[in-house]
Enzyme design. Structure first.
Site, PDB file in Angstrom:
ATOM      1  N   ARG A   1      27.674 -95.379  61.518  1.00  0.00           N
ATOM      2  CA  ARG A   1      26.403 -95.586  60.810  1.00  0.00           C
ATOM      3  C   ARG A   1      26.456 -94.893  59.461  1.00  0.00           C
ATOM      4  O   ARG A   1      26.966 -93.765  59.352  1.00  0.00           O
ATOM      5  CB  ARG A   1      25.234 -95.039  61.625  1.00  0.00           C
ATOM      6  CG  ARG A   1      24.948 -95.901  62.844  1.00  0.00           C
ATOM      7  CD  ARG A   1      23.696 -95.452  63.571  1.00  0.00           C
ATOM      8  NE  ARG A   1      23.634 -96.080  64.872  1.00  0.00           N
ATOM      9  CZ  ARG A   1      23.095 -97.288  65.108  1.00  0.00           C
ATOM     10  NH1 ARG A   1      22.551 -97.978  64.128  1.00  0.00           N
ATOM     11  NH2 ARG A   1      23.099 -97.797  66.324  1.00  0.00           N
ATOM     12  N   ASP A   2      25.938 -95.585  58.427  1.00  0.00           N
ATOM     13  CA  ASP A   2      25.899 -95.009  57.079  1.00  0.00           C
ATOM     14  C   ASP A   2      24.929 -93.828  57.065  1.00  0.00           C
ATOM     15  O   ASP A   2      23.849 -93.878  57.658  1.00  0.00           O
ATOM     16  CB  ASP A   2      25.465 -96.081  56.068  1.00  0.00           C
ATOM     17  CG  ASP A   2      25.765 -95.665  54.636  1.00  0.00           C
ATOM     18  OD1 ASP A   2      26.679 -96.253  54.026  1.00  0.00           O
ATOM     19  OD2 ASP A   2      25.089 -94.752  54.120  1.00  0.00           O
ATOM     20  N   ILE A   3      25.314 -92.785  56.338  1.00  0.00           N
ATOM     21  CA  ILE A   3      24.496 -91.567  56.271  1.00  0.00           C
ATOM     22  C   ILE A   3      23.198 -91.789  55.489  1.00  0.00           C
ATOM     23  O   ILE A   3      22.231 -91.051  55.649  1.00  0.00           O
ATOM     24  CB  ILE A   3      25.335 -90.423  55.639  1.00  0.00           C
ATOM     25  CG1 ILE A   3      24.836 -89.058  56.048  1.00  0.00           C
ATOM     26  CG2 ILE A   3      25.422 -90.555  54.123  1.00  0.00           C
ATOM     27  CD1 ILE A   3      25.801 -87.926  55.723  1.00  0.00           C
TER      28      ILE A   3
ATOM     29  N   ASN B   1      31.494-102.877  47.842  1.00  0.00           N
ATOM     30  CA  ASN B   1      31.385-102.436  46.457  1.00  0.00           C
ATOM     31  C   ASN B   1      32.804-102.239  45.947  1.00  0.00           C
ATOM     32  O   ASN B   1      33.605-101.538  46.571  1.00  0.00           O
ATOM     33  CB  ASN B   1      30.583-101.140  46.378  1.00  0.00           C
ATOM     34  CG  ASN B   1      29.139-101.348  46.790  1.00  0.00           C
ATOM     35  OD1 ASN B   1      28.556-102.404  46.540  1.00  0.00           O
ATOM     36  ND2 ASN B   1      28.559-100.363  47.445  1.00  0.00           N
TER      37      ASN B   1
ATOM     38  N   VAL C   1      33.435 -94.214  47.592  1.00  0.00           N
ATOM     39  CA  VAL C   1      34.522 -93.778  48.475  1.00  0.00           C
ATOM     40  C   VAL C   1      35.653 -94.797  48.345  1.00  0.00           C
ATOM     41  O   VAL C   1      35.460 -95.994  48.640  1.00  0.00           O
ATOM     42  CB  VAL C   1      34.049 -93.676  49.942  1.00  0.00           C
ATOM     43  CG1 VAL C   1      35.205 -93.244  50.834  1.00  0.00           C
ATOM     44  CG2 VAL C   1      32.878 -92.700  50.074  1.00  0.00           C
TER      45      VAL C   1
ATOM     46  N   HIS D   1      35.904-100.094  52.642  1.00  0.00           N
ATOM     47  CA  HIS D   1      34.932-100.179  53.732  1.00  0.00           C
ATOM     48  C   HIS D   1      33.952-101.295  53.422  1.00  0.00           C
ATOM     49  O   HIS D   1      33.661-101.571  52.261  1.00  0.00           O
ATOM     50  CB  HIS D   1      34.187 -98.850  53.899  1.00  0.00           C
ATOM     51  CG  HIS D   1      33.555 -98.374  52.625  1.00  0.00           C
ATOM     52  ND1 HIS D   1      34.283 -97.748  51.648  1.00  0.00           N
ATOM     53  CD2 HIS D   1      32.288 -98.471  52.154  1.00  0.00           C
ATOM     54  CE1 HIS D   1      33.498 -97.471  50.625  1.00  0.00           C
ATOM     55  NE2 HIS D   1      32.267 -97.906  50.901  1.00  0.00           N
TER      56      HIS D   1
ATOM     57  N   HIS E   1      30.029-102.654  54.085  1.00  0.00           N
ATOM     58  CA  HIS E   1      28.685-102.320  54.532  1.00  0.00           C
ATOM     59  C   HIS E   1      28.164-103.503  55.348  1.00  0.00           C
ATOM     60  O   HIS E   1      28.130-104.638  54.852  1.00  0.00           O
ATOM     61  CB  HIS E   1      27.739-102.117  53.347  1.00  0.00           C
ATOM     62  CG  HIS E   1      28.101-100.960  52.465  1.00  0.00           C
ATOM     63  ND1 HIS E   1      27.432 -99.753  52.516  1.00  0.00           N
ATOM     64  CD2 HIS E   1      29.043-100.828  51.499  1.00  0.00           C
ATOM     65  CE1 HIS E   1      27.952 -98.921  51.613  1.00  0.00           C
ATOM     66  NE2 HIS E   1      28.926 -99.550  50.986  1.00  0.00           N
TER      67      HIS E   1
HETATM   68  P1  DGP Z   1      30.239 -97.015  48.616  1.00  0.00           P
HETATM   69  O1  DGP Z   1      29.198 -96.471  47.669  1.00  0.00           O
HETATM   70  O2  DGP Z   1      30.248 -98.524  48.694  1.00  0.00           O
HETATM   71  O3  DGP Z   1      31.604 -96.412  48.362  1.00  0.00           O
HETATM   72  O4  DGP Z   1      29.776 -96.540  50.058  1.00  0.00           O
HETATM   73  C1  DGP Z   1      30.015 -95.270  50.570  1.00  0.00           C
HETATM   74  C2  DGP Z   1      29.021 -95.057  51.663  1.00  0.00           C
HETATM   75  O5  DGP Z   1      29.484 -93.988  52.468  1.00  0.00           O
HETATM   76  C3  DGP Z   1      27.624 -94.687  51.203  1.00  0.00           C
HETATM   77  O6  DGP Z   1      26.714 -95.726  51.548  1.00  0.00           O
HETATM   78  C4  DGP Z   1      27.284 -93.412  51.921  1.00  0.00           C
HETATM   79  C5  DGP Z   1      28.359 -93.316  52.978  1.00  0.00           C
HETATM   80  N1  DGP Z   1      28.776 -91.962  53.262  1.00  0.00           N
HETATM   81  C6  DGP Z   1      29.229 -91.041  52.371  1.00  0.00           C
HETATM   82  N2  DGP Z   1      29.517 -89.894  53.004  1.00  0.00           N
HETATM   83  C7  DGP Z   1      29.255 -90.112  54.328  1.00  0.00           C
HETATM   84  C8  DGP Z   1      29.362 -89.291  55.495  1.00  0.00           C
HETATM   85  O7  DGP Z   1      29.765 -88.130  55.469  1.00  0.00           O
HETATM   86  N3  DGP Z   1      28.991 -89.874  56.663  1.00  0.00           N
HETATM   87  C9  DGP Z   1      28.545 -91.160  56.742  1.00  0.00           C
HETATM   88  N4  DGP Z   1      28.197 -91.629  57.947  1.00  0.00           N
HETATM   89  N5  DGP Z   1      28.440 -91.956  55.672  1.00  0.00           N
HETATM   90  C10 DGP Z   1      28.781 -91.419  54.472  1.00  0.00           C
END
Ligand code: DGP
Length: 115
Positions: free
Chosen positions: A30-32, A87, A96, A100, A102
């Site tokens: 799950r996204d944070i 992205n 990141v 990945h 979304h």
């Molecule tokens: P992007 O901006 O497309 O590179 O997406 C990176 C996503 O990663 C962003 O929506 C937030 C998520 N994210 C960053 N750090 C963490 C983390 O420590 N845990 C989780 N679950 N998601 C994270």
């Protein structure tokens, strides 16, 4: 050696993550910072591909496995319909650089644009 990505560190248990699916090649957390009622990141175990352009060129079958996992998650946790967003590059919102996808589901109709 370059530092492990945040997603690799989650996969290795160094940082907590809410896992929703996992195979030997792909995992999902799950996204944070969720942008929809269901917002999951589908991530290859390997971090050799920085973005979807590299992934598609280097291992299209792995990309297909990510799409299949997205569909499975959307079916198990929502109504089966979903948006799949990559992205690609910092100016497109990528933060990141371990590729990945979304997966966004359970969307409200008036919130389809903007993420
Ligand atoms: P992007 O901006 O497309 O590179 O997406 C990176 C996503 O990663 C962003 O929506 C937030 C998520 N994210 C960053 N750090 C963490 C983390 O420590 N845990 C989780 N679950 N998601 C994270």
């Amino acid at each position: 050696m370059t530092e492990a990505s945040i997603f690799t560190r989650i996969l290795n248990g160094e940082i907590p993550g809410d896992f929703v699916a996992r195979t030997d090649r792909v995992f999902a957390i799950r996204d944070i910072n969720p942008q929809a009622p269901l917002h999951v990141l589908v991530i290859p175990v390997t971090e050799q591909y920085r973005d979807v352009t590299e992934l598609a060129a280097g291992d299209p079958a792995l990309m297909a496995e990510m799409v299949a996992m997205a569909e499975q998650i959307a079916t198990e946790h929502a109504d089966g319909e979903f948006r799949l967003i990559f992205n690609n590059g910092a100016r497109a919102g990528q933060s990141v650089f371990h590729v990945h996808a979304h997966v966004l589901a359970d969307l409200e109709e008036d919130r389809l644009v903007g993420f």
